[in-house]
Design a protein around this motif. Structure first.
Motif, mmCIF file in Angstrom:
data_model
loop_
_atom_site.group_PDB
_atom_site.id
_atom_site.type_symbol
_atom_site.label_atom_id
_atom_site.label_comp_id
_atom_site.label_asym_id
_atom_site.label_seq_id
_atom_site.Cartn_x
_atom_site.Cartn_y
_atom_site.Cartn_z
ATOM 1 N N ASP A 72 34.341 30.258 30.085
ATOM 2 C CA ASP A 72 34.539 29.291 31.161
ATOM 3 C C ASP A 72 35.831 29.531 31.937
ATOM 4 O OD1 ASP A 72 32.212 28.000 30.280
ATOM 5 O OD2 ASP A 72 33.346 26.728 28.895
ATOM 6 N N MET A 73 36.637 30.496 31.508
ATOM 7 C CA MET A 73 37.950 30.740 32.104
ATOM 8 C C MET A 73 37.974 31.997 32.969
ATOM 9 S SD MET A 73 39.844 29.905 28.492
ATOM 10 C CE MET A 73 41.525 30.266 28.956
ATOM 11 N N ILE A 74 36.885 32.748 32.985
ATOM 12 C CA ILE A 74 36.848 34.048 33.642
ATOM 13 C C ILE A 74 36.856 33.909 35.163
ATOM 14 C CG2 ILE A 74 35.434 36.120 34.030
ATOM 15 C CD1 ILE A 74 34.447 35.778 31.116
ATOM 16 N N ILE A 75 37.721 34.694 35.792
ATOM 17 C CA ILE A 75 37.714 34.840 37.252
ATOM 18 C C ILE A 75 36.922 36.090 37.627
ATOM 19 C CG2 ILE A 75 39.124 35.111 39.331
ATOM 20 C CD1 ILE A 75 41.477 33.943 37.709
ATOM 21 N N GLN A 107 38.263 47.262 28.634
ATOM 22 C CA GLN A 107 38.113 46.555 29.896
ATOM 23 C C GLN A 107 39.003 45.311 29.978
ATOM 24 O OE1 GLN A 107 33.842 45.903 30.512
ATOM 25 N NE2 GLN A 107 33.466 47.743 29.299
ATOM 26 N N PHE A 108 39.825 45.268 31.013
ATOM 27 C CA PHE A 108 40.637 44.099 31.320
ATOM 28 C C PHE A 108 39.773 43.005 31.947
ATOM 29 C CE2 PHE A 108 44.558 45.848 30.154
ATOM 30 C CZ PHE A 108 45.621 45.001 30.493
ATOM 31 N N VAL A 109 40.297 41.783 31.909
ATOM 32 C CA VAL A 109 39.623 40.636 32.510
ATOM 33 C C VAL A 109 40.675 39.786 33.221
ATOM 34 C CG1 VAL A 109 39.860 39.258 30.392
ATOM 35 C CG2 VAL A 109 38.090 38.648 32.044
ATOM 36 N N ALA A 110 40.285 39.120 34.307
ATOM 37 C CA ALA A 110 41.134 38.129 34.958
ATOM 38 C C ALA A 110 40.644 36.754 34.546
ATOM 39 C CB ALA A 110 41.079 38.266 36.478
ATOM 40 N N ILE A 111 41.582 35.927 34.037
ATOM 41 C CA ILE A 111 41.204 34.608 33.546
ATOM 42 C C ILE A 111 42.193 33.550 34.013
ATOM 43 C CG2 ILE A 111 40.022 35.462 31.488
ATOM 44 C CD1 ILE A 111 42.560 34.718 29.882
ATOM 45 N N LYS A 112 41.750 32.292 33.948
ATOM 46 C CA LYS A 112 42.656 31.169 34.081
ATOM 47 C C LYS A 112 43.338 30.945 32.726
ATOM 48 C CE LYS A 112 41.287 30.246 38.328
ATOM 49 N NZ LYS A 112 40.785 28.952 38.808
ATOM 50 N N THR A 113 44.467 30.263 32.752
ATOM 51 C CA THR A 113 45.221 30.079 31.513
ATOM 52 C C THR A 113 44.915 28.756 30.813
ATOM 53 O OG1 THR A 113 47.089 29.216 32.782
ATOM 54 C CG2 THR A 113 47.125 31.558 32.219
ATOM 55 N N TYR A 114 43.961 27.996 31.333
ATOM 56 C CA TYR A 114 43.607 26.721 30.714
ATOM 57 C C TYR A 114 42.143 26.730 30.316
ATOM 58 C CZ TYR A 114 42.930 21.718 29.951
ATOM 59 O OH TYR A 114 42.629 20.497 29.394
ATOM 60 N N GLY A 115 41.878 26.335 29.079
ATOM 61 C CA GLY A 115 40.506 26.225 28.613
ATOM 62 C C GLY A 115 40.408 26.469 27.120
ATOM 63 N N TYR A 170 50.702 27.841 31.245
ATOM 64 C CA TYR A 170 50.439 26.918 32.361
ATOM 65 C C TYR A 170 51.519 25.859 32.498
ATOM 66 C CZ TYR A 170 47.931 23.741 29.047
ATOM 67 O OH TYR A 170 47.579 22.912 28.005
ATOM 68 N N GLN A 171 52.205 25.540 31.428
ATOM 69 C CA GLN A 171 53.357 24.647 31.548
ATOM 70 C C GLN A 171 54.493 25.308 32.332
ATOM 71 O OE1 GLN A 171 54.447 23.396 27.586
ATOM 72 N NE2 GLN A 171 52.758 21.924 27.446
ATOM 73 N N GLY A 172 54.514 26.640 32.320
ATOM 74 C CA GLY A 172 55.509 27.381 33.077
ATOM 75 C C GLY A 172 55.064 27.771 34.470
ATOM 76 N N GLY A 173 53.874 27.314 34.891
ATOM 77 C CA GLY A 173 53.408 27.562 36.249
ATOM 78 C C GLY A 173 52.524 28.773 36.420
ATOM 79 N N ILE A 174 52.165 29.447 35.326
ATOM 80 C CA ILE A 174 51.296 30.629 35.423
ATOM 81 C C ILE A 174 49.868 30.165 35.172
ATOM 82 C CG2 ILE A 174 50.668 32.847 34.440
ATOM 83 C CD1 ILE A 174 54.254 31.585 34.408
ATOM 84 N N THR A 175 49.027 30.312 36.175
ATOM 85 C CA THR A 175 47.668 29.759 36.112
ATOM 86 C C THR A 175 46.580 30.816 35.978
ATOM 87 O OG1 THR A 175 47.580 29.697 38.534
ATOM 88 C CG2 THR A 175 48.321 27.697 37.400
ATOM 89 N N SER A 176 46.900 32.065 36.306
ATOM 90 C CA SER A 176 45.931 33.159 36.188
ATOM 91 C C SER A 176 46.632 34.393 35.658
ATOM 92 C CB SER A 176 45.291 33.505 37.544
ATOM 93 O OG SER A 176 44.623 32.404 38.108
ATOM 94 N N VAL A 177 45.883 35.207 34.905
ATOM 95 C CA VAL A 177 46.448 36.454 34.397
ATOM 96 C C VAL A 177 45.377 37.532 34.360
ATOM 97 C CG1 VAL A 177 48.125 35.255 32.915
ATOM 98 C CG2 VAL A 177 45.926 35.980 31.950
ATOM 99 N N ALA A 178 45.853 38.779 34.381
ATOM 100 C CA ALA A 178 45.022 39.917 33.997
ATOM 101 C C ALA A 178 45.438 40.281 32.588
ATOM 102 C CB ALA A 178 45.242 41.096 34.935
ATOM 103 N N THR A 179 44.508 40.211 31.656
ATOM 104 C CA THR A 179 44.824 40.490 30.257
ATOM 105 C C THR A 179 43.800 41.456 29.681
ATOM 106 O OG1 THR A 179 45.285 39.494 28.088
ATOM 107 C CG2 THR A 179 43.558 38.468 29.401
ATOM 108 N N GLY A 180 44.262 42.235 28.700
ATOM 109 C CA GLY A 180 43.359 43.221 28.136
ATOM 110 C C GLY A 180 44.010 44.073 27.063
#
Length: 388
Positions: free
Chosen positions: A138-141, A125-133, A105-115
């Motif tokens: 509480d971070m799941i999109i 199963q992959f998940v989409a999350i925010k990068t802060y938390g 998030y310091q580099g400007g990336i606020t959401s990711v698909a990770t898995g």
């Protein structure tokens, strides 16, 4: 309330503002325009001379699955004991307190698909999350986001050493088909049980995880580098009528017209680094530009930790250097990434009603000298340059 004032705004919605403002309320974008009057209780962020854009999105990485500066203890991305593990959930393996989240998030990336990684034919199963938390719940999109499957060298390499299938590309395809057949049959029995409970099948956790794929609710997220593996992935998806996204797509530039004809999207990368295996022999930053010019919607990835997540804009800049249109490259790490992942209702652009995930840069993000001044996620300032 927060008012970001007088910045050059890239909305990713077809309209930019030379000197625009963004009003944020309750974590959402309330208004965008050039003459917004700040409410008396609003916190003002002066963005004069800065670039304001939506938080960037990495459409394929393994953030939190392989922890930073640690070995086996923090490696939770590949369950290399069974080639069929669709029931594994990324959310159970992610450590959101790993320091790479902060770097993201310091580099400007606020959401990711990770898995999960690509050791297994069906990895989980992959998940989409925010990068802060601090708490992943509480971070799941969106969860589940997609079902990871893998073609090519990786599953072969893992199970060849164990003297079991898949040791060939044929076996990888056969194992995937077998399990999609089983899942289809399992779903048919579940549907039949609505009328006749006696037909209800015995609980099968793996098949339960594959039911959303068969129903078209989530896609197969198909790891495929080489052209022949890409075609195998497409062939199997068509056989079962399931959705698919092409991940890595390293040789996509060699078959761009075919991918366009199939109407598929591609998540391209990681294009930076060595050609560490045979299926990467045609690795090039030209792939993204060739595909996008052929009419294929693409996103770009870091495959973190292969490339550290904060270098996603650098990867986009290198794609532009090798022929990709600059605006398309920006979309490949914002709105197009969101659309491919199916989370565009919340993130990917600066639009009224969307999550207030916004980054303020002191220069164009593709410039190596440019740095992030502010990162906001869900309307909260989670990073401010030179501030603790």
């Amino acid at each position: 309330m927060i008012l970001i004032r007088d910045g050059y705004i890239f909305t990713m919605e077809g309209k930019n503002y030379q000197k625009g403002s963004v009003l944020i309320e309750n974590g959402k974008i309330k208004e965008i325009g050039e003459d917004i009057v700040a409410p008396l209780d609003a916190t003002i962020i002066d963005a004069t001379g800065k670039i304001v854009m939506p938080g960037m999105i990495d459409a394929h990485c393994h953030l939190g699955m392989w922890e930073d500066a640690i070995g086996f203890e923090g490696a939770d991305g590949n369950e290399m004991t069974d080639p069929v593990t669709p029931h594994l959930k990324a959310i159970d393996g992610i450590n959101p307190m790993d320091r790479t989240f902060e770097e993201a998030y310091q580099g400007g990336i606020t959401s990711v698909a990770t898995g999960p990684g690509s050791a297994n034919v069906l990895g989980g199963q992959f998940v989409a999350i925010k990068t802060y938390g601090k708490r992943i719940d509480d971070m799941i999109i969106k969860e589940p986001l997609a079902m990871k499957c893998a073609f090519g060298e990786n599953p072969k390499r893992v199970y060849h050493d164990r003297k079991q299938a898949p040791s060939t590309r044929m076996a990888t395809a056969a194992i995937l088909r077998e399990n999609l057949f089983k899942a289809k049959e399992y779903l048919q029995k579940l549907e039949a049980a609505k009328e006749d409970p006696a037909k209800k099948p015995s609980f099968d956790m793996k098949m339960e995880a594959l039911v959303p794929v068969i129903k078209g609710e989530i896609p197969l997220k198909a790891h495929a580098h080489r052209a022949d593996d890409i075609f195998t992935a497409i062939r199997i998806a068509k056989e079962f009528g399931v959705k698919i996204t092409l991940e890595h797509c390293t040789e996509g530039h060699l078959i761009a017209d075919y991918i366009k004809e199939e109407g598929l999207c591609a998540v391209v990368g990681p294009s930076f680094g060595e050609r560490s295996k045979f299926e990467l022999k045609n690795l090039t930053f030209e792939t993204a530009g060739v595909l996008s010019k052929a009419g294929v919607k693409i996103a770009l990835m870091t495959d973190h930790p292969v490339i550290p997540l904060q270098y996603l804009p650098m990867c986009a800049g290198l794609a532009v250097k090798m022929g990709m249109d600059e605006d398309t490259a920006l979309k490949a790490i914002t709105i197009h990434a969101a659309e491919i992942l199916g989370i565009e209702d919340r993130v990917g652009s600066i639009k009224e009603g969307k999550d207030a995930d916004i980054v303020i840069w002191n220069g164009h993000p593709f410039e190596l000298q440019a740095t992030v001044e502010y990162t906001l996620i869900d309307g909260n300032v989670v990073y401010r340059k030179n501030k603790a």
